[in-house]
Scaffold this active site. Structure first.
Site, mmCIF file in Angstrom:
data_model
loop_
_atom_site.group_PDB
_atom_site.id
_atom_site.type_symbol
_atom_site.label_atom_id
_atom_site.label_comp_id
_atom_site.label_asym_id
_atom_site.label_seq_id
_atom_site.Cartn_x
_atom_site.Cartn_y
_atom_site.Cartn_z
ATOM 1 N N THR A 7 0.850 -1.198 0.000
ATOM 2 C CA THR A 7 0.000 0.000 0.000
ATOM 3 C C THR A 7 0.883 1.244 0.000
ATOM 4 O OG1 THR A 7 -1.710 1.242 1.193
ATOM 5 C CG2 THR A 7 -0.194 -0.033 2.551
ATOM 6 N N GLU A 35 -4.352 -0.155 -10.870
ATOM 7 C CA GLU A 35 -5.725 -0.282 -10.366
ATOM 8 C C GLU A 35 -6.647 -0.120 -11.573
ATOM 9 O OE1 GLU A 35 -6.662 2.020 -6.897
ATOM 10 O OE2 GLU A 35 -4.989 1.157 -5.777
ATOM 11 N N ASP A 63 -8.209 -2.579 -0.890
ATOM 12 C CA ASP A 63 -8.804 -1.556 -1.728
ATOM 13 C C ASP A 63 -10.105 -1.116 -1.122
ATOM 14 O OD1 ASP A 63 -7.940 -0.332 -4.213
ATOM 15 O OD2 ASP A 63 -7.257 -2.381 -4.633
ATOM 16 N N PHE A 138 -7.888 10.136 7.444
ATOM 17 C CA PHE A 138 -7.411 10.511 6.115
ATOM 18 C C PHE A 138 -8.593 10.480 5.153
ATOM 19 C CE2 PHE A 138 -7.505 6.275 4.116
ATOM 20 C CZ PHE A 138 -7.584 5.455 5.238
ATOM 21 N N TYR A 140 -11.704 10.542 3.061
ATOM 22 C CA TYR A 140 -13.075 11.023 3.256
ATOM 23 C C TYR A 140 -13.505 11.025 4.732
ATOM 24 C CZ TYR A 140 -13.356 10.293 -1.827
ATOM 25 O OH TYR A 140 -13.149 10.340 -3.183
ATOM 26 N N ASP A 141 -12.600 10.716 5.637
ATOM 27 C CA ASP A 141 -12.976 10.623 7.060
ATOM 28 C C ASP A 141 -13.735 11.855 7.589
ATOM 29 O OD1 ASP A 141 -12.133 8.039 7.497
ATOM 30 O OD2 ASP A 141 -10.172 8.594 8.276
ATOM 31 N N LYS A 161 -12.437 4.833 15.570
ATOM 32 C CA LYS A 161 -12.813 4.540 14.180
ATOM 33 C C LYS A 161 -12.870 3.030 13.960
ATOM 34 C CE LYS A 161 -11.390 5.020 9.328
ATOM 35 N NZ LYS A 161 -10.416 5.529 8.360
ATOM 36 N N HIS A 166 -15.000 -0.268 8.183
ATOM 37 C CA HIS A 166 -15.067 -1.246 7.091
ATOM 38 C C HIS A 166 -13.770 -2.061 7.028
ATOM 39 C CE1 HIS A 166 -13.458 2.625 6.035
ATOM 40 N NE2 HIS A 166 -12.907 2.180 4.929
ATOM 41 N N ARG A 167 -12.631 -1.369 7.224
ATOM 42 C CA ARG A 167 -11.326 -2.044 7.136
ATOM 43 C C ARG A 167 -11.180 -3.049 8.266
ATOM 44 N NH1 ARG A 167 -9.011 2.188 6.483
ATOM 45 N NH2 ARG A 167 -9.153 2.022 4.239
HETATM 46 P P1 ITT Z 1 -3.415 2.131 -1.650
HETATM 47 O O1 ITT Z 1 -1.981 2.392 -2.015
HETATM 48 O O2 ITT Z 1 -3.536 1.099 -0.540
HETATM 49 O O3 ITT Z 1 -4.341 1.846 -2.823
HETATM 50 P P2 ITT Z 1 -5.049 4.541 -1.374
HETATM 51 O O4 ITT Z 1 -5.022 5.654 -0.350
HETATM 52 O O5 ITT Z 1 -4.917 4.909 -2.824
HETATM 53 O O6 ITT Z 1 -3.923 3.486 -0.928
HETATM 54 P P3 ITT Z 1 -7.622 3.212 -1.934
HETATM 55 O O7 ITT Z 1 -7.384 3.228 -3.396
HETATM 56 O O8 ITT Z 1 -8.052 1.935 -1.293
HETATM 57 O O9 ITT Z 1 -6.342 3.702 -1.101
HETATM 58 O O10 ITT Z 1 -8.655 4.314 -1.459
HETATM 59 C C1 ITT Z 1 -9.535 4.974 -2.298
HETATM 60 C C2 ITT Z 1 -9.831 6.353 -1.754
HETATM 61 O O11 ITT Z 1 -10.721 6.215 -0.659
HETATM 62 C C3 ITT Z 1 -8.616 7.136 -1.260
HETATM 63 O O12 ITT Z 1 -8.772 8.489 -1.652
HETATM 64 C C4 ITT Z 1 -8.672 7.021 0.238
HETATM 65 O O13 ITT Z 1 -8.171 8.186 0.851
HETATM 66 C C5 ITT Z 1 -10.182 6.859 0.491
HETATM 67 N N1 ITT Z 1 -10.374 5.981 1.644
HETATM 68 C C6 ITT Z 1 -10.116 4.657 1.715
HETATM 69 N N2 ITT Z 1 -10.357 4.190 2.951
HETATM 70 C C7 ITT Z 1 -10.752 5.254 3.679
HETATM 71 C C8 ITT Z 1 -11.102 5.440 5.024
HETATM 72 O O14 ITT Z 1 -11.062 4.452 5.912
HETATM 73 N N3 ITT Z 1 -11.454 6.661 5.421
HETATM 74 C C9 ITT Z 1 -11.477 7.701 4.559
HETATM 75 N N4 ITT Z 1 -11.145 7.620 3.281
HETATM 76 C C10 ITT Z 1 -10.782 6.410 2.835
#
Ligand code: ITT
Length: 183
Positions: A7, A35, A63, A138, A140-141, A161, A166-167
């Site tokens: 990641t 992706e 993801d 981070f 959309y939190d 959180k 979801h995670r």
């Molecule tokens: P990877 O390298 O693991 O892909 P990423 O930050 O690009 O890291 P994703 O593609 O899984 O992660 O995330 C898609 C978007 O959704 C990305 O802009 C994240 O900041 C947001 N996101 C994912 N999980 C989130 C969470 O738990 N809270 C807030 N925003 C989240």
């Protein structure tokens, strides 16, 4: 047991590290895997296969995406791109006159080793707030309020959180699998 988490997102690593016990050692590697534009299960499956071909060691990726119901589940698989382009302000603007603010987060953990390719899913329902709130987390939190809370994820520390996340739901299934398989 040692597993690699591929990641680019250090906050994901911190969230997951809070959930593991001492017998699992997670090492972050940041490889820019492709992706593809598809549903996030497909994205995760392709991604983990790609990473495994490169590293040939037990690894997982995660993801996730935000799905807003009144926007036909947008941004969904485009969550990362949309966040970079329009951010939380853009999301709030899109929903400016919208009463239905229901949304959910979906997390797919994809794990691969030489014998397995497994996906684990976690979903958290909630809604998009009317403004950005909170400095934690981070992405959309600051705009996501999980069901049965009145705080945004951004107003919660990592531990709080993780009560809703979801995670965490996906990771719980994943860790059950790891212990049952004795990997
Ligand atoms: P990877 O390298 O693991 O892909 P990423 O930050 O690009 O890291 P994703 O593609 O899984 O992660 O995330 C898609 C978007 O959704 C990305 O802009 C994240 O900041 C947001 N996101 C994912 N999980 C989130 C969470 O738990 N809270 C807030 N925003 C989240």
């Amino acid at each position: 047991m040692k597993i690699t988490f591929v990641t680019s997102n250090i906050d994901k690593v911190k969230e997951i590290n809070q959930l593991v016990n001492d017998d699992i050692k997670i090492t972050q590697k940041n490889i820019d895997y492709p992706e593809i534009q598809a549903n996030i299960e497909k994205v995760a499956r392709k991604g983990v296969n790609w990473c495994y071909e490169k590293l040939t060691e037990p690894l997982f990726i995660e993801d996730s995406g935000l799905f807003i119901k009144s926007l036909n589940n947008f941004p969904g698989p485009f969550s990362s791109y949309v966040f970079d382009k329009i951010g939380n302000k853009g999301i709030l603007d899109l929903l400016a006159n919208e009463e239905n603010r229901s949304a959910y987060f979906l997390s797919i953990i994809a794990y691969k080793d030489k014998n397995h390719l497994k996906l684990f899913k976690g979903k958290t329902e909630g809604e998009i707030g009317k403004e950005r709130r909170g400095k934690h987390g981070f992405g959309y939190d600051p705009v996501f309020i999980p069901k049965s809370s009145n705080k945004t994820f951004g107003e919660m520390d990592r531990e709080e959180k993780n009560n809703y996340s979801h995670r965490k739901k996906a990771f719980k299934k994943f860790s059950k699998f790891l212990s049952s398989k004795n990997i």
